[in-house]
Write an enzyme that holds these catalytic residues in place. Structure first.
Site, PDB file in Angstrom:
ATOM      1  N   ASP A 129     -15.153   0.912 -13.396  1.00 41.79           N
ATOM      2  CA  ASP A 129     -15.788   2.109 -12.830  1.00 41.79           C
ATOM      3  C   ASP A 129     -14.858   3.311 -12.681  1.00 41.79           C
ATOM      4  OD1 ASP A 129     -14.156   1.249 -10.767  1.00 41.79           O
ATOM      5  OD2 ASP A 129     -15.715   1.216  -9.236  1.00 41.79           O
ATOM      6  N   HIS A 130     -13.550   3.100 -12.680  1.00 45.17           N
ATOM      7  CA  HIS A 130     -12.618   4.189 -12.396  1.00 45.17           C
ATOM      8  C   HIS A 130     -12.187   4.978 -13.628  1.00 45.17           C
ATOM      9  CE1 HIS A 130     -12.313   2.994  -8.268  1.00 45.17           C
ATOM     10  NE2 HIS A 130     -11.221   3.677  -8.032  1.00 45.17           N
ATOM     11  N   ASP A 194      -9.367  -1.767  -3.483  1.00 46.56           N
ATOM     12  CA  ASP A 194      -9.794  -0.382  -3.341  1.00 46.56           C
ATOM     13  C   ASP A 194     -10.011  -0.135  -1.865  1.00 46.56           C
ATOM     14  OD1 ASP A 194     -11.101   1.988  -5.196  1.00 46.56           O
ATOM     15  OD2 ASP A 194     -12.043   1.845  -3.224  1.00 46.56           O
ATOM     16  N   ARG A 476     -13.642  11.285   0.349  1.00 48.19           N
ATOM     17  CA  ARG A 476     -12.245  11.719   0.423  1.00 48.19           C
ATOM     18  C   ARG A 476     -12.134  13.090  -0.227  1.00 48.19           C
ATOM     19  NH1 ARG A 476      -8.798   6.679  -0.483  1.00 48.19           N
ATOM     20  NH2 ARG A 476      -9.449   6.339   1.670  1.00 48.19           N
ATOM     21  N   SER A 673      -6.086   5.759  -0.660  1.00 46.12           N
ATOM     22  CA  SER A 673      -6.540   4.635  -1.472  1.00 46.12           C
ATOM     23  C   SER A 673      -5.589   3.450  -1.369  1.00 46.12           C
ATOM     24  CB  SER A 673      -6.655   5.061  -2.936  1.00 46.12           C
ATOM     25  OG  SER A 673      -7.591   6.094  -3.086  1.00 46.12           O
ATOM     26  N   ARG A 675      -3.632   1.856  -3.127  1.00 48.42           N
ATOM     27  CA  ARG A 675      -2.988   2.088  -4.422  1.00 48.42           C
ATOM     28  C   ARG A 675      -1.587   1.489  -4.399  1.00 48.42           C
ATOM     29  NH1 ARG A 675      -4.089   7.985  -5.874  1.00 48.42           N
ATOM     30  NH2 ARG A 675      -6.191   7.142  -5.727  1.00 48.42           N
TER      31      ARG A 675
END
Length: 792
Positions: A129-130, A194, A476, A673, A675
């Site tokens: 999806d990203h 995520d 965000r 995020s 990340r």
């Protein structure tokens, strides 16, 4: 006949293509058209969880527990091994499931490959999806993105087939919507790579955003460690009405708690108001709890959850949850660490931003704020959808507004983009007519993916660096996030307000008080939005080719090949061990001023294509950080050459010289995020320690996982004393930490480290710092990373 009020027990079929532009309704069956799923692996093991919880309750003298505690403690690997204390005890937990999006899954899989296991220990899914860029529209954007990312998608699919993971192909939808539709369940403990994984809290799950290394723990059957969170109780009373939506609940709470107020806490909702919310509305609220730093958010099991489970083909899960309903509620008399009350009946719509998700303004005051700040009174683009607000209910309520505009002969004055959350949502709203109405009003439907929300957006309407305002239903809104333009102001609000204000084209427009002008020049008022929580004709799955089987079996014969010349993928080499004693001669390369999110540390957008290549993505390290010493972004001085350079360049230079370096940072370092690249890159470039005023939870854990020691100032005011160019000549306390000897003020949950610092002019001073390393985390530090420690 007026259609401004919903008819009871009917389903809207938005016939936007009818000659008159009017909408028709038809009676509909409430039966789901989604086939019943194989629920064996998605139903939590309730009997085992209840049994585990009884053991913990005996240890806790049967005191009443919050729902958060009940779910967490029932997942303890050894339920009688420890007496949990909120805010203090490290818990070793056994999660039920892992979900990963395609950007973060790359590094997680590369790490999992080092574990040498034939399959994952828990059900695991990958969601593409990203990496899909929003531009022209769904069909062309999806084709282009698959072509541009085929190396990554092929790698992820082959890994999924080899290890028995469920692979959701590009176009299937956004990870959190897919999880809500397929995997979330009351009482589940899930990890997701995520930060908005808590979306599943809308279905009663404890779903926690983590870095890839944490996900690998669960995938490799290693107990996952979490400090027992404190619990903030949000008591909801009343009922939403008019223009107010579930999004406004969390926008309001973000304004109260700020981006740091939820750190170290789970947000747990209770009170009579929860019975009035839809399951997907609760998901919206939980999703954006990430913006206040909360570990996760959740709701207790309520009837709307059972309805949603049945509608999405998971009736057996709903029945199992109903039989264990007492387990899925807080105990009577449970005590929260803090309680906030929100009256839904009097709650006002909110708009949050720009540049931070906690700058909350009630709608009635927003026009004044626009004028006071001198912002241009224009909405350039409105965007609805994202993992936060892309449910059927969201789309239905928005369509009720768009339909009014169509009837009056007007279109959106702003660019208007719609992102369905999943193929199931896309197919269902196309069948029911919402899509046609949204397109009639000027909307462009993008692919079922994150797109502009994560920075995957190609804009054609903007001159470079042009100041402009966009309204989004996203979660965000940091600078540069959506379109790479630092002067784009992203205001977060409900999809209903995004739509209404896009129709007006004005930032000062208030649909509750201000009229629009129809095609004939006459004023009219938008009537408040309305919509069905669930489609009364049932969901339809859409394109089934995107969807994996209910159970995916591993295939050890699959080969995972990574081209050594690839610019997108790079096989990992384990990091070396940590220090055997004290640190010496640590160069302070940079002192960061102000907000430094994971977007600042490791930007997304165009950099997402390098998520599987550590060397290449390290070129973006801290490229958004503001240097407190020179007020420049991504510019530091190399103390050995006297020349200025980008942070990653100077870091590489120091590494070549064998000079370890550190960063001194401000409050809430690593907000944003989940990340892990923001931690991996620092370690890769030779940074073994970060000293901050405070850390965001996920990022602090990510640093520990990669063998970086996160320290906080014992006195936050000491941040003012340190500067780039200073040298930590030595530490005091690291050797004791590594050796397992209690140091000064040490407890099982942390202790004190002294830093002996020398300024460039020879002046010396000391800084007291604090660590939060548990016994297991010290092992990660000693071995060089959590994965090194797991391999022995």
């Amino acid at each position: 006949m007026s259609f401004l009020k919903p008819l009871a027990h009917t389903s809207r079929r938005w016939a936007g293509s009818s000659p008159s532009g009017l909408l028709t309704r038809s009676l509909a069956s409430t039966a789901s058209t989604v086939p019943t799923k194989n629920c064996t692996r998605i139903t939590p093991p309730y009997a085992k969880l209840v049994s585990n919880l009884e053991k913990v309750k005996r240890v806790l003298d049967h005191r009443p527990l919050t729902l958060s505690e009940k779910i967490l403690y029932s997942h303890l690997t050894e339920p009688e091994e420890v007496k949990p204390v909120r805010g203090q005890t490290y818990l070793k937990l056994s999660p039920d499931r892992v979900a990963m999006q395609d950007a973060s899954a790359q590094m997680a899989i590369l790490q999992f490959m080092l574990a040498g296991m034939p399959t994952t220990a828990v059900p695991t899914s990958i969601h593409c999806d990203h990496l899909i860029v929003g531009h022209k529209g769904a069909d062309q954007d999806l084709v282009n993105s698959i072509e541009n990312n085929k190396e990554i998608f092929n790698f992820l699919q082959s890994a999924a087939e080899k290890y028995g993971m469920s692979f959701w192909k590009p176009g299937s939808g956004i990870i959190h919507q897919i999880v809500l539709e397929n995997y979330a369940a009351p009482g589940l403990l899930m990890l997701g790579t995520d930060s908005h994984t808590p979306n599943a809290g809308g279905l009663g799950s404890i779903a926690i955003g983590v870095g890839g290394a944490d996900a690998v723990d669960a995938m490799a059957n290693i107990p996952w460690e979490l400090k027992a969170p404190e619990v903030i109780g949000i008591k909801l009373t009343g009922k939403l009405n008019g223009w107010t939506s579930p999004k406004d609940v969390i926008l309001h709470i973000a304004g109260k708690l700020t981006v740091r107020g939820g750190t170290g806490h789970i947000i747990e909702y209770f009170g009579p108001g929860i019975e009035t919310l839809s399951c997907t509305g609760m998901g919206t609220i939980c999703n954006m709890g990430a913006e206040v730093g909360a570990t996760t958010s959740l709701f207790p099991f309520v009837p709307s959850m059972a309805s949603y489970l049945h509608a999405t083909g998971r009736g057996p899960v709903a029945e199992a949850a109903r039989q264990h309903a007492q387990f899925l509620q807080a105990d009577a008399g449970a005590v929260y660490d803090k309680v906030i009350e929100v009256n839904l009946s009097t709650l006002e719509p909110h708009i949050n931003g720009p540049f931070t998700p906690d700058l909350a303004t009630p709608l009635s005051k927003f026009a004044d704020v626009v004028r006071q700040n001198g912002w241009k009174d224009e909405v350039k683009v409105g965007l609805i959808g994202s993992c936060t607000n892309s449910s059927y209910e969201d789309m239905d309520r928005v369509t009720s507004l768009a339909k009014q505009a169509v009837e009056k002969g007007i279109k959106s004055k702003a660019g208007f983009f719609i992102t369905p959350g999943s193929e199931q949502i896309r197919a269902t709203i196309e069948r029911d007519g919402q899509t046609g109405v949204l397109e009639q009003v000027g909307g462009v439907v993008l692919a079922n993916a994150c797109g502009p929300c994560i920075g995957q957006w190609t804009r054609d309407d903007l001159n470079e660096k042009e100041e402009n305002a966009i309204l989004t239903s996203f979660n965000r809104n940091f600078k540069n996030r959506n379109d790479g333009n630092a002067t784009t102001m992203n205001f977060l609000t409900s999809p209903e307000l995004v739509t209404a204000m896009s129709l007006s084209g004005k930032l000062t427009f208030n649909p509750m008080t201000d009229p629009l002008v129809d095609a004939s020049g006459n004023e009219f008022m938008l009537q408040p939005p309305y919509g069905d929580n669930l489609p009364l004709n049932g969901f339809i799955p859409g394109n089934l080719s995107y969807t994996p089987p209910d159970v995916s079996e591993p295939n050890g014969a699959i080969e995972i090949n990574v081209d050594p010349k690839s610019s997108r993928l790079q096989v990992l080499e384990p990091f070396g061990p940590g220090p055997e004693g004290e640190f010496e001669d640590l160069q302070v390369m940079l002192k960061v001023k102000g907000k430094c999110t994971t977007d600042h540390i490791s930007a997304a957008g165009p950099w997402l294509k390098y998520k599987g290549h550590l060397e290449n993505i390290a070129h973006n390290t801290l490229n958004g950080a503001l240097n407190a010493d020179n007020e420049k972004v991504n510019v530091v001085q190399n103390v050995f050459t006297g020349k200025e350079g980008a942070i990653h360049e100077v870091g590489r230079d120091y590494q070549k010289l064998g000079k370890p370096w550190i960063v001194v940072t401000d409050h809430n370092y690593g907000e944003g995020s989940a990340r892990e690249h923001a931690a991996l890159q620092m370690r890769y470039l030779g940074c073994p320690l970060i000293l901050a005023r405070s850390f965001a939870r996920i990022h602090q854990t990510n640093l520990k996982k990669q063998g970086v020691l996160p320290l906080t100032f014992a006195d936050p005011a000491d941040w003012d004393r340190m500067h780039g160019g200073d040298v930590i000549e030595s530490t005091v306390g690291v050797a004791d930490l590594v050796a397992g000897r209690p140091g000064k003020n040490d407890t099982p949950e942390g202790g004190e480290i002294t830093l002996k610092v020398r300024r460039p002019n020879g002046e010396r001073y000391e800084i007291k710092a604090l660590h939060t390393m548990s016994k297991d985390q010290v092992e990660w530090f000693k071995k060089g990373s959590a994965l090194n420690a797991a391999r022995g």
